[in-house]
Write an enzyme that holds these catalytic residues in place. Structure first.
Site, PDB file in Angstrom:
ATOM      1  CG  ASP A 296      -0.257   0.105   2.545  1.00 47.15           C
ATOM      2  OD1 ASP A 296       0.795  -0.548   2.721  1.00 47.15           O
ATOM      3  OD2 ASP A 296      -0.743   0.839   3.438  1.00 47.15           O
TER       4      ASP A 296
ATOM      5  CD  GLU B 281       4.177   0.840   7.173  1.00 49.09           C
ATOM      6  OE1 GLU B 281       4.940   1.145   8.094  1.00 49.09           O
ATOM      7  OE2 GLU B 281       3.816   1.679   6.311  1.00 49.09           O
TER       8      GLU B 281
HETATM    9  N1  BES Z   1       8.646   3.243   5.318  1.00 47.69           N
HETATM   10  C1  BES Z   1       8.005   3.907   6.378  1.00 47.69           C
HETATM   11  C2  BES Z   1       8.707   3.771   7.704  1.00 47.69           C
HETATM   12  C3  BES Z   1      10.004   4.514   7.787  1.00 47.69           C
HETATM   13  C4  BES Z   1      10.069   5.837   7.429  1.00 47.69           C
HETATM   14  C5  BES Z   1      11.108   3.877   8.238  1.00 47.69           C
HETATM   15  C6  BES Z   1      11.257   6.521   7.508  1.00 47.69           C
HETATM   16  C7  BES Z   1      12.295   4.541   8.329  1.00 47.69           C
HETATM   17  C8  BES Z   1      12.369   5.868   7.937  1.00 47.69           C
HETATM   18  C9  BES Z   1       6.606   3.372   6.539  1.00 47.69           C
HETATM   19  O1  BES Z   1       5.972   3.003   5.371  1.00 47.69           O
HETATM   20  C10 BES Z   1       5.773   4.470   7.147  1.00 47.69           C
HETATM   21  O2  BES Z   1       5.708   5.544   6.634  1.00 47.69           O
HETATM   22  N2  BES Z   1       5.150   4.163   8.260  1.00 47.69           N
HETATM   23  C11 BES Z   1       4.241   5.045   8.881  1.00 47.69           C
HETATM   24  C12 BES Z   1       3.604   4.223   9.947  1.00 47.69           C
HETATM   25  C13 BES Z   1       2.402   4.827  10.575  1.00 47.69           C
HETATM   26  C14 BES Z   1       1.322   5.116   9.582  1.00 47.69           C
HETATM   27  C15 BES Z   1       1.903   3.942  11.681  1.00 47.69           C
HETATM   28  C16 BES Z   1       4.947   6.265   9.448  1.00 47.69           C
HETATM   29  O3  BES Z   1       6.072   6.149   9.962  1.00 47.69           O
HETATM   30  O4  BES Z   1       4.379   7.347   9.363  1.00 47.69           O
HETATM   31 ZN    ZN Z   2       6.888   2.109   4.076  1.00 45.05          ZN
END
Ligand code: BES
Ligand code: ZN
Length: 457
Positions: free
Chosen positions: A88, A153
């Protein structure tokens, strides 16, 4: 090994055209208008898994978007990797700020531009191609692999925890591997060992029962936008610290050793400010920029709306005002507890003149993973071979909520092997993935699967 790597080398163009197909599917998990696209994307993933030689490919229904699973278990006695990723993506708004359409992947200056190119379709695809290169050339993998690719996610992995609880046997493995984060910088590969968690809230401030003429009624009531602004302004003090009572109570202090390790990383505040186009950096006093981004909790307003925002002027007092506010949390804070403390704070500062509703949208727990494990050493060796450079260790400010659940429910530690870059505009217009890192990522993944058994004693 060499023939596997040669295969990667000679299929670069083919990989890019396939990845463009994957990126063309607008699998925006938060927008129900894209539900059919999101399902189509799950089917694309399942089909790709079958094509590259994965077995027992299954699409699991959830109350939300489907989860795609597959496995290849033909290496008895070798470790089993549970690879996790997500198909997603985040919404594309504001779409007019994209240089090329977000779902028509376009190459410019050595980068592939599209929503999901870095986060996370491009990185998931890296592993599809590494696996395929093994299967096509030697007909087997050096390790056992289970793949779990979810579609929620970006909305907090709301149904994944239950799925993991209900499929503990299916997901039995020795370690988790995730490529959904960034390298430290271009040319500087890294292994990530920490992620922040999240508590995401919405605040609604309700004033009069209808919008009102601002001339006739201005001066007689508390404007909900003003009340909301006063509430938001109360959330930080002049040192950039969050004022929510108890907010810092459970924060695990940074150790001397970790602060020293952060200080050794190649970092320049001035350069960073310039890259971001800000006049000056800002944040909690007493901590460096990397500490504030990776290891300190924060509170940020993500959106604010109410009243008239269209063209020209309209003299109106709005009936309501809203804000979306998120808090990034660190070990040992808990998302639920922080959400409760936030609600209590908002209620305590809410003026009597308005009604205030606080909603919790979603959350996720912070994670720290060990760096002295065999799997991390295998990752270090693989990055060294894939990028020709020794990686460094870093933490990240973003969140991957399921990492903690993998530990709690399956007893598994996670290796975070990220191939994105911090300035690739994840979640923003013009998201892109650097092509050198894309191909370096495939090489590294090939090496990782090959190295892992050597480190696994
Ligand atoms: N890929 C990211 C997580 C991430 C971002 C890891 C930057 C390391 C560095 C992931 O897809 C993401 O954006 N996760 C969300 C999770 C939330 C919606 C619970 C986030 O971090 O905002
Ligand atoms: Zn991500």
């Amino acid at each position: 090994m060499q023939e596997v790597l040669n295969h990667v080398e000679s299929h670069k163009d083919h990989y890019l055209s396939q990845l463009k197909e994957f990126l063309a599917i607008p699998s925006v998990s938060s927008q129900s208008t894209h539900n059919a696209d999101t399902r189509r994307c799950a089917e694309w993933v399942a089909n790709e898994m079958r094509t590259i030689g994965m077995q027992n490919v299954q699409i699991f229904e959830t109350p939300g978007h489907p989860i795609v699973y597959s496995e290849w278990l033909g290496a008895p006695g070798k470790p089993t990797v549970l690879f996790y990723g997500h198909y997603d993506v985040q919404p594309v708004d504001p779409v007019n700020l994209w240089t090329s359409p977000p779902f028509e992947a376009t190459i410019r200056d050595g980068n592939l531009y599209a929503r999901g190119s870095a986060d996370d379709k491009g990185q998931v695809f890296i592993h599809f191609k590494a696996i395929e290169a093994y299967m096509k050339n030697i007909g087997r993998l050096p390790v056992n692999i289970k793949m779990l690719i979810e579609g929620e996610e970006e909305v907090g992995s709301v149904n994944l925890e239950n799925f993991v609880k209900e499929h503990k046997d299916l997901l039995k493995a020795d370690l988790v591997l995730i490529s959904d984060s960034s390298m430290f910088a271009k040319g500087i590969p890294s292994v990530c060992y920490g992620l922040r968690g999240l508590a995401y809230m919405e605040v609604e401030v309700i004033g009069p029962n209808t919008d009102l003429h601002s001339g006739s009624f201005g001066g007689s009531i508390h404007n909900p936008i003003q009340a909301l602004s006063e509430i938001i302004a109360s959330l930080h003090d002049k040192n950039g610290r969050v004022t929510v009572k108890g907010f810092y109570d459970d924060v695990r202090p940074l150790t001397k050793a970790e602060r020293a390790a952060f200080k050794k990383l190649p970092w320049n505040d001035k350069k960073y400010a310039k890259e971001l186009g800000v006049k000056q950096l800002y944040g909690e006093k007493g901590y460096t920029t990397l500490e504030r981004r990776w290891a300190r909790p924060t509170l940020e307003c993500n959106g604010i709306w109410g009243g008239y925002t269209g063209e020209g002027a309209k003299t109106v007092l709005p009936a309501k005002a809203f804000a979306k506010i998120s808090m990034r949390i660190v070990p040992d804070q808990s998302s639920k507890k922080i959400a409760r403390l936030f609600e209590r704070h908002i209620k305590s500062v809410a003026p009597k003149t308005v009604q205030v509703i606080v909603r919790e949208l979603h959350g996720g727990e912070p994670a720290i993973t060990p760096i002295d494990s065999p799997e991390v050493q295998a990752a270090v060796a693989a990055l060294q071979k894939g990028f020709g450079k020794k990686p460094l260790y870093q933490r990240e400010g973003g969140s991957i909520p399921i990492v903690v659940q993998f530990k709690k429910l399956l007893g598994l530690d996670t290796v975070l092997l990220g191939f994105g870059l911090p300035d690739e505009n994840a979640h923003a217009p013009d998201e892109h993935l650097n092509l050198d890192n894309f191909f370096g990522g495939i090489r590294t993944s090939v090496h990782f699967y090959n190295e892992l058994p050597n480190y696994w004693k």
